[in-house]
Scaffold this motif. Structure first.
Motif, mmCIF file in Angstrom:
data_model
loop_
_atom_site.group_PDB
_atom_site.id
_atom_site.type_symbol
_atom_site.label_atom_id
_atom_site.label_comp_id
_atom_site.label_asym_id
_atom_site.label_seq_id
_atom_site.Cartn_x
_atom_site.Cartn_y
_atom_site.Cartn_z
ATOM 1 N N ARG A 121 0.769 -1.068 0.119
ATOM 2 C CA ARG A 121 0.064 -0.024 0.001
ATOM 3 C C ARG A 121 1.007 1.287 -0.072
ATOM 4 O O ARG A 121 0.757 2.085 -0.826
ATOM 5 C CB ARG A 121 -0.903 -0.087 1.240
ATOM 6 C CG ARG A 121 -1.884 1.390 1.290
ATOM 7 C CD ARG A 121 -2.955 1.119 2.350
ATOM 8 N NE ARG A 121 -3.816 2.251 2.445
ATOM 9 C CZ ARG A 121 -4.959 1.963 2.898
ATOM 10 N NH1 ARG A 121 -5.534 0.880 3.345
ATOM 11 N NH2 ARG A 121 -5.700 3.126 2.822
ATOM 12 N N ARG A 122 1.953 1.225 1.035
ATOM 13 C CA ARG A 122 2.705 2.468 0.896
ATOM 14 C C ARG A 122 3.633 2.345 -0.477
ATOM 15 O O ARG A 122 3.792 3.541 -1.120
ATOM 16 C CB ARG A 122 3.657 2.373 2.058
ATOM 17 C CG ARG A 122 3.263 2.552 3.332
ATOM 18 C CD ARG A 122 4.046 2.034 4.583
ATOM 19 N NE ARG A 122 3.640 2.715 5.933
ATOM 20 C CZ ARG A 122 2.502 2.209 6.381
ATOM 21 N NH1 ARG A 122 1.967 1.121 5.986
ATOM 22 N NH2 ARG A 122 2.208 2.762 7.620
ATOM 23 N N TYR A 123 3.955 1.397 -0.959
ATOM 24 C CA TYR A 123 4.650 1.338 -2.161
ATOM 25 C C TYR A 123 3.772 2.016 -3.554
ATOM 26 O O TYR A 123 4.258 2.767 -4.060
ATOM 27 C CB TYR A 123 5.044 -0.051 -2.617
ATOM 28 C CG TYR A 123 5.630 -0.287 -4.081
ATOM 29 C CD1 TYR A 123 6.695 0.182 -4.295
ATOM 30 C CD2 TYR A 123 4.950 -1.047 -4.834
ATOM 31 C CE1 TYR A 123 7.366 0.021 -5.664
ATOM 32 C CE2 TYR A 123 5.365 -1.670 -6.063
ATOM 33 C CZ TYR A 123 6.663 -0.920 -6.485
ATOM 34 O OH TYR A 123 6.998 -1.168 -7.730
ATOM 35 N N TYR A 183 -5.745 -4.363 -0.887
ATOM 36 C CA TYR A 183 -5.168 -5.480 -1.118
ATOM 37 C C TYR A 183 -6.552 -6.634 -1.660
ATOM 38 O O TYR A 183 -7.566 -6.693 -1.108
ATOM 39 C CB TYR A 183 -4.598 -6.272 0.151
ATOM 40 C CG TYR A 183 -3.452 -5.541 0.456
ATOM 41 C CD1 TYR A 183 -2.263 -6.210 -0.146
ATOM 42 C CD2 TYR A 183 -3.397 -4.603 1.371
ATOM 43 C CE1 TYR A 183 -0.941 -5.887 0.323
ATOM 44 C CE2 TYR A 183 -2.014 -4.257 1.740
ATOM 45 C CZ TYR A 183 -0.859 -4.677 1.339
ATOM 46 O OH TYR A 183 0.481 -4.336 1.726
ATOM 47 N N PRO A 184 -6.312 -7.078 -3.042
ATOM 48 C CA PRO A 184 -7.515 -8.009 -3.458
ATOM 49 C C PRO A 184 -7.278 -9.221 -2.542
ATOM 50 O O PRO A 184 -6.207 -9.774 -2.210
ATOM 51 C CB PRO A 184 -6.756 -8.244 -4.844
ATOM 52 C CG PRO A 184 -6.053 -7.141 -5.327
ATOM 53 C CD PRO A 184 -5.184 -6.832 -4.132
ATOM 54 N N ASN A 200 -0.305 5.592 -6.981
ATOM 55 C CA ASN A 200 -1.258 4.506 -7.240
ATOM 56 C C ASN A 200 -0.965 3.819 -8.523
ATOM 57 O O ASN A 200 -2.094 3.193 -9.062
ATOM 58 C CB ASN A 200 -2.506 5.445 -7.115
ATOM 59 C CG ASN A 200 -2.942 5.749 -5.668
ATOM 60 O OD1 ASN A 200 -2.503 5.033 -4.908
ATOM 61 N ND2 ASN A 200 -3.454 7.065 -5.673
ATOM 62 N N LYS A 201 0.007 3.873 -8.933
ATOM 63 C CA LYS A 201 0.037 2.981 -10.455
ATOM 64 C C LYS A 201 -0.176 1.426 -10.167
ATOM 65 O O LYS A 201 -0.139 0.803 -11.088
ATOM 66 C CB LYS A 201 1.628 3.146 -10.951
ATOM 67 C CG LYS A 201 1.707 4.671 -11.371
ATOM 68 C CD LYS A 201 2.914 4.975 -12.077
ATOM 69 C CE LYS A 201 3.212 6.397 -12.582
ATOM 70 N NZ LYS A 201 4.607 6.639 -13.157
ATOM 71 N N VAL A 202 0.267 1.094 -8.938
ATOM 72 C CA VAL A 202 -0.120 -0.534 -8.567
ATOM 73 C C VAL A 202 -1.544 -0.779 -8.832
ATOM 74 O O VAL A 202 -2.069 -1.785 -9.071
ATOM 75 C CB VAL A 202 0.711 -0.931 -7.365
ATOM 76 C CG1 VAL A 202 0.263 -2.435 -7.015
ATOM 77 C CG2 VAL A 202 2.149 -0.506 -7.314
#
Length: 439
Positions: A298-300, A317-318, A306-308
């Motif tokens: 989440r921090r990443y 998290y899914p 928010n590219k993840v």
């Protein structure tokens, strides 16, 4: 011991589970398991040997060898066999004692059963003598305790040197920075205790053995599950290697995902094997294996704008990623090569390497704020939950893919309910219905 039937309740001991155990190509007789076609006089000695060592289980009505065209699970007349074994125990054991007998019927009208004999070394009177000798268990066979071993048995405290069935691990803590703020989204911890062989009680850890354990972990499915936790947004990692606190009797192997963001390690996993100092003591403390997974995805995601996750949305998290993570952790811990390397470090038979029976989750916020909840519904006034302790079903054998997934699914359902969310059961069922590769 890693055999789930030893810890299962009588109601969970079914003939189907016994047939599945007997059909496993890797399930051979060991320190803690023996198959017997029917009663023989040597069975009483085997019971005593297991009681004087690590305990174990004998299945009566199962051929000890697998031969083409020969049925392995043949069954016996349960009451007749139990009477013979109990009589032999009464006649031979000093002091008098008998193990637990559980008949498991075929339920096919034949009247035949498999008799499960459980030998719990935690409750047996030790040393258990036959003709003034103390049988002990070696790999798949019996021997006689020498003078030193006999003295240790006689001097030990009740349950001394024997592991309880419980495999509790201490709850982890999230790391914090100098201002007291959490530096990770959550930490998962599992692990187990192990007995130690005599050599492991004095020798330092072998560099080669630690390197081989790291290689076994890297060759398991564990790294793939760690990569999936971050939606495969990072492609490189250190792999498992020695990092941080390593000593002559402690090995700490760390996996670290790599990124160029302000969060350099979105996911970390740390496997710690610790051998206690027992030289010169009267009791034997267990060795421990602890597995921590620390996630900062989440921090990443925030550091990458928010590219993840989806554009403009806060990353969550899914649930399928957590399913895959838990399954990867459990699959890695029962991987035959990982088990073999842990057994080599602790100088024990691989059959004594336990399976994880407890999982801890500690999050930096409420769990419902961590999960992607488009298929879930919040229960009003359910109260907060920032993690939990998840117990394993002792009747499940985590080496079996179906049992392993059943356990993971139970944990995920518990996670949802504790977080005050409904719909998790349907979400899990839908995910499991998709075609997937085997693990």
């Amino acid at each position: 011991m890693n055999n789930s039937l030893f810890a299962a309740s009588a109601a969970d001991l079914t003939i189907e589970r016994i047939r599945a155990l007997a059909a496993r190509p890797d399930q051979v007789e060991s320190l803690t398991l023996e198959f017997k076609r029917e009663y023989s006089k040597s069975m009483v000695k085997t019971i005593a040997a297991m009681a004087n060592t690590y305990g174990g289980m004998i299945l009566v009505g199962v051929n000890d060898k697998v031969e083409p065209g020969v049925e392995r699970v043949v069954g016996v007349d349960a009451q007749e066999e139990i009477d013979k074994i109990a009589s032999g125990c009464r006649e031979k054991f000093d002091p008098p004692w008998e193990p637990t007998f559980i008949p498991v019927p075929f339920n096919d009208g034949t009247g035949r059963s498999v008799v499960v004999i459980r030998v719990d070394a935690n409750v047996a009177p030790r040393p258990l003598l036959i003709d003034l000798q103390a049988p002990i268990r070696l790999s798949g066979q019996n021997s006689i305790a020498d003078r030193d071993r006999l003295l240790k048995l006689a001097r030990e405290e009740p349950s001394g040197g024997v592991l309880h069935m419980g495999q509790n691990v201490m709850s982890p803590n999230l790391e914090r920075d100098r201002e007291g703020n959490c530096t990770a989204d959550f930490i998962l911890r599992t692990g187990f205790n192990l007995p130690m062989g005599e050599a492991a009680s004095w020798r330092p850890l072998s560099e080669r053995a630690v390197t081989d354990l790291a290689q076994a972990l890297n060759n398991s499915v564990f790294p793939d599950a760690l990569k999936a936790l971050g939606n495969s947004s990072f492609t490189s990692s250190t792999g498992f290697q020695q990092y941080g606190y390593n000593r002559s009797r402690t090995a700490r192997l760390a996996y670290r995902a790599l990124s160029r963001s302000t969060v350099p390690h979105p996911v970390e996993a740390v496997v710690t094997v610790a051998l206690p100092e027992v030289y010169g003591t009267s009791t034997v403390a267990p060795a421990t294996v602890t597995i921590d997974v620390i996630s900062r995805v989440r921090r990443y995601a925030d550091s990458l704008d928010n590219k993840v996750g989806a554009p403009g949305e806060e990353y969550r998290y899914p649930v399928p990623n957590l399913l895959d993570l838990l399954e990867g952790i459990l699959t890695g811990t029962v991987d035959p090569q990982v088990v073999a390397e842990i057994a080599r470090i602790t100088d024990i038979d691989p059959a004594l390497v336990a399976q994880p029976r407890e999982l801890h989750l500690v999050a930096d916020r409420q769990v419902k704020e961590l999960l992607r909840t488009e298929f879930l519904r919040e229960i009003p006034d359910a109260g907060p939950s920032a993690g939990g302790v998840f117990r394993a079903n002792p009747a499940l054998d985590l080496r079996d893919i179906a049992d392993r997934r059943e356990q993971v699914d139970d944990w995920i359902r518990q996670l949802g309910l504790d977080a005050g969310l409904t719909g998790m059961e349907a979400l899990v069922e839908g995910y499991r219905a998709r075609p997937r590769r085997k693990r």
